[in-house]
Scaffold this motif. Structure first.
Motif, PDB file in Angstrom:
ATOM      1  N   ALA A  51     -17.040  -5.054 -14.911  1.00  0.00           N
ATOM      2  CA  ALA A  51     -16.103  -6.136 -14.610  1.00  0.00           C
ATOM      3  C   ALA A  51     -14.754  -5.639 -14.118  1.00  0.00           C
ATOM      4  O   ALA A  51     -14.120  -6.300 -13.281  1.00  0.00           O
ATOM      5  N   ILE A  52     -14.296  -4.471 -14.607  1.00  0.00           N
ATOM      6  CA  ILE A  52     -12.906  -4.092 -14.289  1.00  0.00           C
ATOM      7  C   ILE A  52     -12.659  -2.616 -13.996  1.00  0.00           C
ATOM      8  O   ILE A  52     -11.538  -2.249 -13.633  1.00  0.00           O
ATOM      9  N   ALA A  53     -13.630  -1.751 -14.136  1.00  0.00           N
ATOM     10  CA  ALA A  53     -13.372  -0.319 -13.942  1.00  0.00           C
ATOM     11  C   ALA A  53     -12.955  -0.008 -12.511  1.00  0.00           C
ATOM     12  O   ALA A  53     -13.570  -0.476 -11.549  1.00  0.00           O
ATOM     13  N   SER A  54     -11.915   0.806 -12.369  1.00  0.00           N
ATOM     14  CA  SER A  54     -11.403   1.175 -11.041  1.00  0.00           C
ATOM     15  C   SER A  54     -12.440   1.936 -10.230  1.00  0.00           C
ATOM     16  O   SER A  54     -12.530   1.767  -9.000  1.00  0.00           O
ATOM     17  N   GLN A  55     -13.240   2.783 -10.899  1.00  0.00           N
ATOM     18  CA  GLN A  55     -14.204   3.611 -10.169  1.00  0.00           C
ATOM     19  C   GLN A  55     -15.348   2.794  -9.565  1.00  0.00           C
ATOM     20  O   GLN A  55     -16.115   3.300  -8.745  1.00  0.00           O
ATOM     21  N   LEU A  56     -15.454   1.522  -9.969  1.00  0.00           N
ATOM     22  CA  LEU A  56     -16.503   0.665  -9.408  1.00  0.00           C
ATOM     23  C   LEU A  56     -15.948  -0.332  -8.406  1.00  0.00           C
ATOM     24  O   LEU A  56     -16.625  -1.297  -8.043  1.00  0.00           O
ATOM     25  N   GLU A  57     -14.711  -0.104  -7.957  1.00  0.00           N
ATOM     26  CA  GLU A  57     -14.122  -0.984  -6.953  1.00  0.00           C
ATOM     27  C   GLU A  57     -14.968  -0.984  -5.682  1.00  0.00           C
ATOM     28  O   GLU A  57     -15.280   0.062  -5.121  1.00  0.00           O
ATOM     29  N   GLY A  58     -15.358  -2.180  -5.255  1.00  0.00           N
ATOM     30  CA  GLY A  58     -16.149  -2.321  -4.038  1.00  0.00           C
ATOM     31  C   GLY A  58     -17.616  -1.995  -4.187  1.00  0.00           C
ATOM     32  O   GLY A  58     -18.375  -2.067  -3.215  1.00  0.00           O
ATOM     33  N   VAL A  59     -18.052  -1.643  -5.403  1.00  0.00           N
ATOM     34  CA  VAL A  59     -19.459  -1.277  -5.651  1.00  0.00           C
ATOM     35  C   VAL A  59     -20.238  -2.521  -6.065  1.00  0.00           C
ATOM     36  O   VAL A  59     -19.892  -3.185  -7.040  1.00  0.00           O
ATOM     37  N   GLY A  60     -21.275  -2.845  -5.326  1.00  0.00           N
ATOM     38  CA  GLY A  60     -22.086  -4.019  -5.643  1.00  0.00           C
ATOM     39  C   GLY A  60     -23.558  -3.778  -5.416  1.00  0.00           C
ATOM     40  O   GLY A  60     -23.967  -2.776  -4.837  1.00  0.00           O
ATOM     41  N   GLY A  61     -24.367  -4.723  -5.872  1.00  0.00           N
ATOM     42  CA  GLY A  61     -25.809  -4.626  -5.697  1.00  0.00           C
ATOM     43  C   GLY A  61     -26.444  -3.551  -6.547  1.00  0.00           C
ATOM     44  O   GLY A  61     -27.464  -2.973  -6.167  1.00  0.00           O
ATOM     45  N   CYS A  62     -25.862  -3.300  -7.731  1.00  0.00           N
ATOM     46  CA  CYS A  62     -26.364  -2.231  -8.616  1.00  0.00           C
ATOM     47  C   CYS A  62     -26.833  -2.790  -9.955  1.00  0.00           C
ATOM     48  O   CYS A  62     -26.463  -3.890 -10.365  1.00  0.00           O
ATOM     49  N   TYR A  63     -27.632  -1.980 -10.619  1.00  0.00           N
ATOM     50  CA  TYR A  63     -28.120  -2.278 -11.971  1.00  0.00           C
ATOM     51  C   TYR A  63     -27.565  -1.188 -12.881  1.00  0.00           C
ATOM     52  O   TYR A  63     -27.819  -0.001 -12.656  1.00  0.00           O
ATOM     53  N   PHE A  64     -26.787  -1.578 -13.874  1.00  0.00           N
ATOM     54  CA  PHE A  64     -26.122  -0.614 -14.749  1.00  0.00           C
ATOM     55  C   PHE A  64     -26.731  -0.638 -16.150  1.00  0.00           C
ATOM     56  O   PHE A  64     -26.965  -1.703 -16.721  1.00  0.00           O
TER      57      PHE A  64
END
Length: 325
Positions: free
Chosen positions: A278-291
């Motif tokens: 929801a908020i981590a900077s390192q995932l900025e712009g990252v989508g379409g993933c399964y975590f």
């Protein structure tokens, strides 16, 4: 034949459960890093009054975010708001009624939220039910499919304009959707999405979690194609000690109690990956993933099939009364 179609989903689901427990036996729970302050940002968390939803709302509020807890129990919701406020949270927390078993309620919730003239930076689709007895939503949908999936499908689509306007290309709005490892054994029957031919609570739950991953990926595909500053990701929290397991059969309930103390994640641990997404900077712009457990993971093979995703999206639009954009 009927007996086999009833037993197979049960065997598949419990086999997945054993695999997850073995993983949790030998792997520590993901620990959240220090996350950036969220002052001025707004989030909606469905099912935010209890369990993982509460822990998600609580953590986001602690970082200064304005959190709207969306749920179907006003008593639980207001109590959650009170508890978070008493902790001295930096952010604002409030409760708005939302019954995901009712498409009318979903639409009313969106109207009430939009009337507040707030932005929306994060939508966490967390609410869910598991292994409930056969039943229907207000609109006649099978309960797991209706609440876990269709309610969130409509909610997300009705809030997309808010998410699009609130996001920037250097600070995307984010949709985070809770799935589960049971999606790996989910079977999607496009001719009988509601399982009318032979009801299995285990099969219905697994199907709803598979549908959520397919929806997550197709939403990202559409957002990317149109260039909107919104990301969409799915999260697997692992096996977490929450009320979701209250509908297990009596022998499974008895076995679960000692196992849960040793191997299940706490609600806070289960919520950690959703908070990261929801908020981590390192995932900025990252989508379409399964975590899973704080890292990207491979979802079921079928979730990467564009045609399956597109067909489910088309049918879902028809079921909830949306025009397919």
């Amino acid at each position: 034949m009927w007996l086999l179609s009833f037993i197979l989903p049960i065997l598949r689901l419990y086999l997945v459960g054993v695999k997850v427990l073995l993983y949790q036996l030998f792997n520590k729970s993901f620990t959240l890093p220090v996350l950036p302050k969220q002052n001025g940002r707004v989030a909606i968390v469905t099912g935010g009054a209890r369990g993982m939803g509460y822990e998600t709302a609580r953590h986001l509020a602690s970082l200064g975010m304005h959190v709207v807890i969306a749920g179907n129990s006003e008593e639980d919701g207001l109590q959650a708001v009170k508890k978070i406020h008493e902790e001295g949270s930096e952010g604002k927390v409030e409760f708005l009624f939302l019954d995901l078993c009712s498409l009318k309620s979903v639409r009313q919730f969106v109207q009430r939220f939009k009337a507040r003239a707030l932005p929306l930076h994060v939508l966490v689709n967390n609410a869910g039910i598991m292994l409930v007895p056969e039943g229907k939503t207000e609109d006649g949908f099978e309960l797991h499919f209706g609440l876990n999936y269709l309610g969130h499908f409509l909610l997300t689509n009705l809030l997309l304009d808010k998410l699009k306007r609130s996001g920037r290309h250097d600070a995307c709005s984010r949709v985070v959707t809770m799935s589960s490892a049971t999606h790996y054994v989910g079977r999607l029957n496009m001719e009988d999405l509601q399982g009318r031919s032979c009801y299995s609570a285990h099969g219905a739950y697994s199907q709803s979690k598979l549908a959520l991953v397919l929806f997550t990926y197709h939403l990202q595909e559409k957002l990317t194609a149109a260039g909107f500053p919104v990301t969409s990701n799915a999260v697997d929290p692992g096996m977490v000690d929450t009320d979701l397991y209250n509908n297990l059969c009596i022998p499974a309930q008895a076995a679960k109690k000692p196992v849960a103390k040793m191997l299940f994640r706490t609600p806070a641990e289960g919520a950690s990956t959703a908070i990261l997404a929801a908020i981590a900077s390192q995932l900025e712009g990252v989508g379409g993933c399964y975590f899973y457990n704080g890292e990207r993971a491979k979802s079921a093979d079928i979730t990467y099939d564009h045609n399956v995703r597109a067909e489910l999206w088309k049918q879902s639009c028809a079921l909830v009364g949306l025009q397919e954009a």
